[in-house]
Design a protein around this motif. Sequence first.
Motif, PDB file in Angstrom:
ATOM      1  N   MET A  43      28.824 -18.705 -18.150  1.00  0.00           N
ATOM      2  CA  MET A  43      27.477 -18.172 -17.957  1.00  0.00           C
ATOM      3  C   MET A  43      27.379 -16.694 -18.287  1.00  0.00           C
ATOM      4  O   MET A  43      26.288 -16.203 -18.562  1.00  0.00           O
ATOM      5  CB  MET A  43      27.035 -18.420 -16.523  1.00  0.00           C
ATOM      6  CG  MET A  43      26.708 -19.877 -16.359  1.00  0.00           C
ATOM      7  SD  MET A  43      26.078 -20.289 -14.787  1.00  0.00           S
ATOM      8  CE  MET A  43      26.317 -22.057 -14.869  1.00  0.00           C
ATOM      9  N   VAL A  44      28.486 -15.967 -18.245  1.00  0.00           N
ATOM     10  CA  VAL A  44      28.425 -14.562 -18.647  1.00  0.00           C
ATOM     11  C   VAL A  44      28.501 -14.443 -20.165  1.00  0.00           C
ATOM     12  O   VAL A  44      27.799 -13.634 -20.771  1.00  0.00           O
ATOM     13  CB  VAL A  44      29.568 -13.775 -17.966  1.00  0.00           C
ATOM     14  CG1 VAL A  44      29.735 -12.419 -18.594  1.00  0.00           C
ATOM     15  CG2 VAL A  44      29.265 -13.620 -16.500  1.00  0.00           C
ATOM     16  N   THR A  45      29.323 -15.287 -20.800  1.00  0.00           N
ATOM     17  CA  THR A  45      29.560 -15.091 -22.225  1.00  0.00           C
ATOM     18  C   THR A  45      28.488 -15.709 -23.107  1.00  0.00           C
ATOM     19  O   THR A  45      28.304 -15.244 -24.230  1.00  0.00           O
ATOM     20  CB  THR A  45      30.913 -15.675 -22.620  1.00  0.00           C
ATOM     21  OG1 THR A  45      30.924 -17.053 -22.282  1.00  0.00           O
ATOM     22  CG2 THR A  45      32.029 -14.966 -21.909  1.00  0.00           C
ATOM     23  N   THR A  46      27.776 -16.748 -22.643  1.00  0.00           N
ATOM     24  CA  THR A  46      26.814 -17.410 -23.524  1.00  0.00           C
ATOM     25  C   THR A  46      25.673 -16.492 -23.965  1.00  0.00           C
ATOM     26  O   THR A  46      25.363 -16.450 -25.159  1.00  0.00           O
ATOM     27  CB  THR A  46      26.271 -18.667 -22.854  1.00  0.00           C
ATOM     28  OG1 THR A  46      27.359 -19.511 -22.563  1.00  0.00           O
ATOM     29  CG2 THR A  46      25.319 -19.375 -23.770  1.00  0.00           C
ATOM     30  N   PRO A  47      25.013 -15.749 -23.062  1.00  0.00           N
ATOM     31  CA  PRO A  47      23.951 -14.862 -23.554  1.00  0.00           C
ATOM     32  C   PRO A  47      24.461 -13.817 -24.537  1.00  0.00           C
ATOM     33  O   PRO A  47      23.788 -13.516 -25.533  1.00  0.00           O
ATOM     34  CB  PRO A  47      23.417 -14.201 -22.282  1.00  0.00           C
ATOM     35  CG  PRO A  47      23.816 -15.086 -21.198  1.00  0.00           C
ATOM     36  CD  PRO A  47      25.109 -15.671 -21.599  1.00  0.00           C
ATOM     37  N   VAL A  48      25.656 -13.295 -24.292  1.00  0.00           N
ATOM     38  CA  VAL A  48      26.226 -12.308 -25.215  1.00  0.00           C
ATOM     39  C   VAL A  48      26.403 -12.940 -26.593  1.00  0.00           C
ATOM     40  O   VAL A  48      25.975 -12.388 -27.625  1.00  0.00           O
ATOM     41  CB  VAL A  48      27.582 -11.821 -24.665  1.00  0.00           C
ATOM     42  CG1 VAL A  48      28.192 -10.823 -25.605  1.00  0.00           C
ATOM     43  CG2 VAL A  48      27.413 -11.216 -23.297  1.00  0.00           C
ATOM     44  N   THR A  49      26.995 -14.141 -26.613  1.00  0.00           N
ATOM     45  CA  THR A  49      27.239 -14.819 -27.883  1.00  0.00           C
ATOM     46  C   THR A  49      25.943 -15.087 -28.625  1.00  0.00           C
ATOM     47  O   THR A  49      25.824 -14.806 -29.823  1.00  0.00           O
ATOM     48  CB  THR A  49      27.948 -16.147 -27.610  1.00  0.00           C
ATOM     49  OG1 THR A  49      29.059 -15.907 -26.780  1.00  0.00           O
ATOM     50  CG2 THR A  49      28.383 -16.783 -28.869  1.00  0.00           C
ATOM     51  N   LEU A  50      24.951 -15.632 -27.896  1.00  0.00           N
ATOM     52  CA  LEU A  50      23.737 -16.053 -28.599  1.00  0.00           C
ATOM     53  C   LEU A  50      22.911 -14.854 -29.043  1.00  0.00           C
ATOM     54  O   LEU A  50      22.283 -14.909 -30.112  1.00  0.00           O
ATOM     55  CB  LEU A  50      22.912 -16.985 -27.708  1.00  0.00           C
ATOM     56  CG  LEU A  50      23.593 -18.336 -27.483  1.00  0.00           C
ATOM     57  CD1 LEU A  50      22.684 -19.268 -26.745  1.00  0.00           C
ATOM     58  CD2 LEU A  50      24.011 -18.970 -28.783  1.00  0.00           C
ATOM     59  N   MET A  51      22.898 -13.769 -28.260  1.00  0.00           N
ATOM     60  CA  MET A  51      22.186 -12.586 -28.731  1.00  0.00           C
ATOM     61  C   MET A  51      22.839 -12.012 -29.985  1.00  0.00           C
ATOM     62  O   MET A  51      22.166 -11.631 -30.942  1.00  0.00           O
ATOM     63  CB  MET A  51      22.162 -11.512 -27.637  1.00  0.00           C
ATOM     64  CG  MET A  51      21.067 -11.735 -26.636  1.00  0.00           C
ATOM     65  SD  MET A  51      20.981 -10.390 -25.481  1.00  0.00           S
ATOM     66  CE  MET A  51      20.541  -9.056 -26.546  1.00  0.00           C
ATOM     67  N   PHE A  52      24.173 -12.020 -29.980  1.00  0.00           N
ATOM     68  CA  PHE A  52      24.903 -11.534 -31.151  1.00  0.00           C
ATOM     69  C   PHE A  52      24.607 -12.406 -32.365  1.00  0.00           C
ATOM     70  O   PHE A  52      24.313 -11.906 -33.462  1.00  0.00           O
ATOM     71  CB  PHE A  52      26.398 -11.555 -30.846  1.00  0.00           C
ATOM     72  CG  PHE A  52      27.126 -10.351 -31.328  1.00  0.00           C
ATOM     73  CD1 PHE A  52      27.225 -10.074 -32.671  1.00  0.00           C
ATOM     74  CD2 PHE A  52      27.730  -9.491 -30.426  1.00  0.00           C
ATOM     75  CE1 PHE A  52      27.899  -8.967 -33.110  1.00  0.00           C
ATOM     76  CE2 PHE A  52      28.397  -8.374 -30.865  1.00  0.00           C
ATOM     77  CZ  PHE A  52      28.488  -8.118 -32.206  1.00  0.00           C
ATOM     78  N   LEU A  53      24.617 -13.719 -32.147  1.00  0.00           N
ATOM     79  CA  LEU A  53      24.402 -14.647 -33.257  1.00  0.00           C
ATOM     80  C   LEU A  53      22.968 -14.548 -33.764  1.00  0.00           C
ATOM     81  O   LEU A  53      22.728 -14.563 -34.982  1.00  0.00           O
ATOM     82  CB  LEU A  53      24.711 -16.063 -32.785  1.00  0.00           C
ATOM     83  CG  LEU A  53      24.834 -17.121 -33.846  1.00  0.00           C
ATOM     84  CD1 LEU A  53      25.900 -16.722 -34.830  1.00  0.00           C
ATOM     85  CD2 LEU A  53      25.184 -18.438 -33.212  1.00  0.00           C
TER      86      LEU A  53
END
Lengths: 132, 92
Positions: free
Chosen positions: A84-94
């Motif tokens: 749950m911490v890494t998914t928003p980071v990943t998707l914003m980056f993508l």
Amino acid sequence: MTALETLPPWLLLPVAFFLVLGSTLTLLGAFGLFHLKSFYDRIHAPTLGTSWGTAAILLASILAWSWLQDRVFLHELVIGICVMVTTPVTLMFLGRAALHRDRVEARGGVTASAAAVPPAQATSKQPLPAGE
Amino acid sequence: MTTLLWLALTWAQIALGLAACLATYRILVGPRAQDRVLGIDALYIAVMLLFIVTGMRLGTPFLFEAALVISIAGFVGTISLAKFLLRGEVIE
């Protein structure tokens, strides 16, 4: 399946409910990824699986393992926090990468504006004041 | 009552397997590179959940550790692919 047969009915019902809920939400998210037309629609679909899909299956796992081990078994929280911490980071980056690519090539309904600077320059640090 | 749990576990495994197949379709077909990266992201989440459900069914804690490794390695992989799409290189 042999160990899980010792679960009492009051615990078995929420475990089964959370399992079905989580896996169905993950399947719906993957179907959205399969079915939606544009990339900017598709990027929202798998978050069903990473939010309540992951949370429900981890809750079911916590409940079942806590009963089987006769103690509170919270190791799944590590996975939950990690996802749950890494998914928003990943998707914003993508999403930012996709927007950058679409702006450069003027594709995907994104207009190529002359003011669209590459993110490498837009996010670079401002020069520090002389006193610091 | 055990039949209910059996049905729930079986449905969870089938649904997560189907989710992995749909994500694989997006990896193989996805018109652009960011669609494929998104497919990889969805694929590792589905496979990680499938590992957890299978570990519950088999009653073994080893698959849980594999799921933990998948969740961390998947995050690093997706971030580095997104950064490659954004900048053209991973480590500057």
